[in-house]
Design an enzyme around this catalytic site. Structure first.
Site, PDB file in Angstrom:
ATOM      1  N   CYS A  92     -26.432   1.982 -10.558  1.00  0.00           N
ATOM      2  CA  CYS A  92     -25.560   3.035 -10.714  1.00  0.00           C
ATOM      3  C   CYS A  92     -26.233   3.959 -11.234  1.00  0.00           C
ATOM      4  O   CYS A  92     -26.685   4.134 -12.561  1.00  0.00           O
ATOM      5  CB  CYS A  92     -24.306   2.544 -11.647  1.00  0.00           C
ATOM      6  SG  CYS A  92     -23.292   3.983 -11.927  1.00  0.00           S
ATOM      7  N   GLU A 123       0.792  -1.156  -0.171  1.00  0.00           N
ATOM      8  CA  GLU A 123       0.039  -0.070   0.031  1.00  0.00           C
ATOM      9  C   GLU A 123       0.866   1.402  -0.034  1.00  0.00           C
ATOM     10  O   GLU A 123       0.607   2.181  -0.684  1.00  0.00           O
ATOM     11  CB  GLU A 123      -0.978  -0.078   1.113  1.00  0.00           C
ATOM     12  CG  GLU A 123      -2.004  -1.043   0.983  1.00  0.00           C
ATOM     13  CD  GLU A 123      -3.139  -0.600  -0.299  1.00  0.00           C
ATOM     14  OE1 GLU A 123      -2.959   0.185  -0.692  1.00  0.00           O
ATOM     15  OE2 GLU A 123      -3.799  -1.705  -0.500  1.00  0.00           O
ATOM     16  N   THR A 142       1.391   5.444  -7.631  1.00  0.00           N
ATOM     17  CA  THR A 142       2.426   4.630  -8.344  1.00  0.00           C
ATOM     18  C   THR A 142       1.496   3.640  -8.735  1.00  0.00           C
ATOM     19  O   THR A 142       0.837   2.908  -8.129  1.00  0.00           O
ATOM     20  CB  THR A 142       3.404   3.877  -7.578  1.00  0.00           C
ATOM     21  OG1 THR A 142       4.030   5.147  -6.752  1.00  0.00           O
ATOM     22  CG2 THR A 142       4.578   3.685  -8.488  1.00  0.00           C
ATOM     23  N   ASP A 177      -9.615   4.815  -1.833  1.00  0.00           N
ATOM     24  CA  ASP A 177      -8.630   5.366  -2.802  1.00  0.00           C
ATOM     25  C   ASP A 177      -9.035   6.066  -3.797  1.00  0.00           C
ATOM     26  O   ASP A 177     -10.163   6.251  -4.070  1.00  0.00           O
ATOM     27  CB  ASP A 177      -7.396   4.297  -2.899  1.00  0.00           C
ATOM     28  CG  ASP A 177      -8.114   3.225  -3.871  1.00  0.00           C
ATOM     29  OD1 ASP A 177      -9.412   3.450  -4.283  1.00  0.00           O
ATOM     30  OD2 ASP A 177      -7.332   2.369  -4.104  1.00  0.00           O
ATOM     31  N   CYS A 196     -20.185  -4.473 -15.569  1.00  0.00           N
ATOM     32  CA  CYS A 196     -19.910  -4.073 -14.379  1.00  0.00           C
ATOM     33  C   CYS A 196     -21.145  -4.812 -13.397  1.00  0.00           C
ATOM     34  O   CYS A 196     -22.342  -4.678 -13.792  1.00  0.00           O
ATOM     35  CB  CYS A 196     -20.294  -2.598 -13.980  1.00  0.00           C
ATOM     36  SG  CYS A 196     -20.159  -1.941 -12.466  1.00  0.00           S
ATOM     37  N   CYS A 229     -14.531  -0.010 -14.003  1.00  0.00           N
ATOM     38  CA  CYS A 229     -14.938   1.536 -13.844  1.00  0.00           C
ATOM     39  C   CYS A 229     -13.664   2.515 -14.004  1.00  0.00           C
ATOM     40  O   CYS A 229     -13.328   3.078 -13.090  1.00  0.00           O
ATOM     41  CB  CYS A 229     -15.631   1.628 -12.565  1.00  0.00           C
ATOM     42  SG  CYS A 229     -16.278   3.298 -12.200  1.00  0.00           S
ATOM     43  N   LEU A 236      11.257   4.568  -7.599  1.00  0.00           N
ATOM     44  CA  LEU A 236      10.132   4.550  -7.527  1.00  0.00           C
ATOM     45  C   LEU A 236       9.378   5.886  -7.249  1.00  0.00           C
ATOM     46  O   LEU A 236       8.055   6.109  -7.359  1.00  0.00           O
ATOM     47  CB  LEU A 236       9.937   3.685  -6.328  1.00  0.00           C
ATOM     48  CG  LEU A 236       8.385   2.956  -6.265  1.00  0.00           C
ATOM     49  CD1 LEU A 236       7.980   2.376  -7.574  1.00  0.00           C
ATOM     50  CD2 LEU A 236       8.435   1.863  -4.872  1.00  0.00           C
ATOM     51  N   GLY A 237      10.186   6.992  -6.896  1.00  0.00           N
ATOM     52  CA  GLY A 237       9.796   8.160  -6.549  1.00  0.00           C
ATOM     53  C   GLY A 237       9.142   8.465  -5.408  1.00  0.00           C
ATOM     54  O   GLY A 237       8.911   7.618  -4.700  1.00  0.00           O
ATOM     55  N   TYR A 238       8.726   9.941  -5.166  1.00  0.00           N
ATOM     56  CA  TYR A 238       8.189  10.054  -3.826  1.00  0.00           C
ATOM     57  C   TYR A 238       8.990   9.603  -2.612  1.00  0.00           C
ATOM     58  O   TYR A 238       8.433   8.793  -2.050  1.00  0.00           O
ATOM     59  CB  TYR A 238       6.651   9.884  -3.827  1.00  0.00           C
ATOM     60  CG  TYR A 238       6.066  10.438  -4.866  1.00  0.00           C
ATOM     61  CD1 TYR A 238       5.364  11.671  -4.476  1.00  0.00           C
ATOM     62  CD2 TYR A 238       5.634   9.806  -6.058  1.00  0.00           C
ATOM     63  CE1 TYR A 238       4.592  12.258  -5.877  1.00  0.00           C
ATOM     64  CE2 TYR A 238       4.764  10.320  -6.968  1.00  0.00           C
ATOM     65  CZ  TYR A 238       4.385  11.505  -6.900  1.00  0.00           C
ATOM     66  OH  TYR A 238       3.634  12.075  -7.906  1.00  0.00           O
ATOM     67  N   TYR A 294      -6.185   6.445   4.500  1.00  0.00           N
ATOM     68  CA  TYR A 294      -6.562   5.382   3.552  1.00  0.00           C
ATOM     69  C   TYR A 294      -5.805   3.920   3.749  1.00  0.00           C
ATOM     70  O   TYR A 294      -6.269   2.804   4.035  1.00  0.00           O
ATOM     71  CB  TYR A 294      -6.112   5.877   1.956  1.00  0.00           C
ATOM     72  CG  TYR A 294      -5.973   4.541   1.157  1.00  0.00           C
ATOM     73  CD1 TYR A 294      -7.245   3.794   0.676  1.00  0.00           C
ATOM     74  CD2 TYR A 294      -4.615   4.068   0.832  1.00  0.00           C
ATOM     75  CE1 TYR A 294      -7.119   2.721   0.032  1.00  0.00           C
ATOM     76  CE2 TYR A 294      -4.829   2.983  -0.038  1.00  0.00           C
ATOM     77  CZ  TYR A 294      -5.561   2.404  -0.221  1.00  0.00           C
ATOM     78  OH  TYR A 294      -5.788   1.167  -1.183  1.00  0.00           O
TER      79      TYR A 294
END
Ligand code: SF4
Length: 365
Positions: A222, A53, A59, A154, A216, A206, A96-98, A136
């Site tokens: 929906c 997570e 990512t 998320d 779906c 979705c 991987l960044g951040y 989250y």
């Protein structure tokens, strides 16, 4: 049509199953196979859920998979990760960044060992107290690893809920409403599977563009589908243009192939990562003061600096262009204070510096 008050109610005989029942039955047939996901009927490993997570924040699944596997091979338990040198963790994370996620990952592993005896806490509040774990991620771990009912929202889930209820409020102002409605949908039974089912629905059916509404499992309830315009949701305010910044990067190459590098300060963008010397691009003000014709004056060494194109990289809040300068340096030249000569094959550079090196290698020799 979906109704927040009755969305979770068990179906009476001859009635349509609830939203959760429909979704869970679809999930049992179509769940994605992911390396961190437990097999059907098995309990998920909290370490695997947490690690994945954190990596998946901002990512894609495809980008995360090889990193996840490397981390698990290097550090099979949270205790192993807690005792690893931070430099090794940053190196394994490179690309991987951040990068603040990697520092928090290490800090969190140490906290789990020191405060919780090496076991992740089960409850949302204690999970939320861990470094780098937001609402989250705490909800995802509580529900997926510990089968505790928690509202997991998320980006995928936001999109699904905004469409199910055809929410007209624009993002991000709609977030509290989406969360409240997501809460009305979340069942008491199988909360972990339900959370993953919503994530899978958002990722595979979705989707942001051209959702496959015909396939779906919850299309009967929906509102966006009924109105014939699913892509209208979530409603978004017009985006402000991404600002741009500019600077110069210096690739000093020694005769023996070594390149001059520096360790970036622990805090801030790319904090703690290995980098190449550059002009200051940490603030808008520094970048507006940048003058290409004066760039060489800021070079880390006196040398015959030659321009070698440029490298562009898009960060979350700005786009960066670095003019690249290359110089050949004699093997006996010492590195300036705070820098060192490094073997390129042994260093793990963030993507922006890999792009700079690519531009430098295209320089005429
Ligand atoms: Fe999304 Fe379409 Fe399903 Fe509605 S019917 S939840 S818009 S895929």
């Amino acid at each position: 049509m979906i109704d927040a008050e009755t969305a979770k109610s068990p179906a009476a005989p001859n009635e349509r199953p609830s939203h959760a029942d429909e979704l869970l039955s679809w999930y049992d047939r179509h769940r994605r196979k992911l390396p961190w996901r437990a097999l059907p009927g098995k309990r998920a490993d909290p370490y695997a859920v947490w690690l994945s997570e954190i990596m998946l924040q901002q990512t894609t699944v495809a980008a995360v998979k090889p990193y996840y596997e490397t981390f698990l091979a290097l550090w099979p338990t949270v205790g192993d990760l807690a005792t690893a040198p931070i430099e090794d963790v940053m190196k394994a994370w490179a690309g991987l960044g951040y990068y603040s996620r990697a520092r928090n990952l290490h800090l969190c592993a140490r906290t789990v060992v020191e405060r919780f005896g090496g076991r992740f806490p089960h409850d949302y509040e204690n999970l939320l107290s861990l470094p780098g774990v937001g609402a989250y991620t705490a909800a995802a771990i509580a529900s997926i690893a510990f089968e505790t009912r928690a509202v997991v929202v998320d980006g995928n889930v936001e999109r699904v809920v905004a469409r199910l209820f055809a929410i007209e409020t624009e993002m991000p102002a709609a977030r509290p409403e989406i969360r409240r409605l997501a809460d009305t949908l979340t069942p008491e039974a199988r909360p972990g599977d339900y959370a993953q089912a919503m994530m899978d629905l958002g990722a595979t059916i979705c989707t942001p563009r051209k959702p496959a509404c015909a396939l779906c499992p919850v299309n009967a309830g929906c509102r966006a589908f009924a109105a014939g315009e699913p892509e209208r949701y979530p409603r978004k305010a017009a985006k402000a243009a991404r600002p741009s910044r500019r600077g110069a990067a210096f690739v000093a190459m020694r005769d023996d192939g070594a390149v001059l590098v520096e360790q970036r300060p622990p805090k801030g963008l790319l904090g703690g990562m290995v980098g190449l010397p550059t002009t200051d691009w940490s603030t808008k003000a520094a970048c507006s003061a940048y003058r290409p014709e004066q760039a060489i004056a800021a070079a880390p060494l006196d040398a015959d600096w030659r321009p070698s194109g440029f490298a562009e990289h898009v960060f979350t809040h700005f786009a960066l262009r670095l003019d690249v300068y290359v110089a050949k340096i004699g093997a006996s030249r010492p590195a300036p204070a705070g820098m060192r000569w490094a073997d390129l094959t042994a260093e793990a550079f963030p993507t922006v510096f890999r792009k700079v090196l690519e531009a430098a290698h295209e320089a005429p020799g």
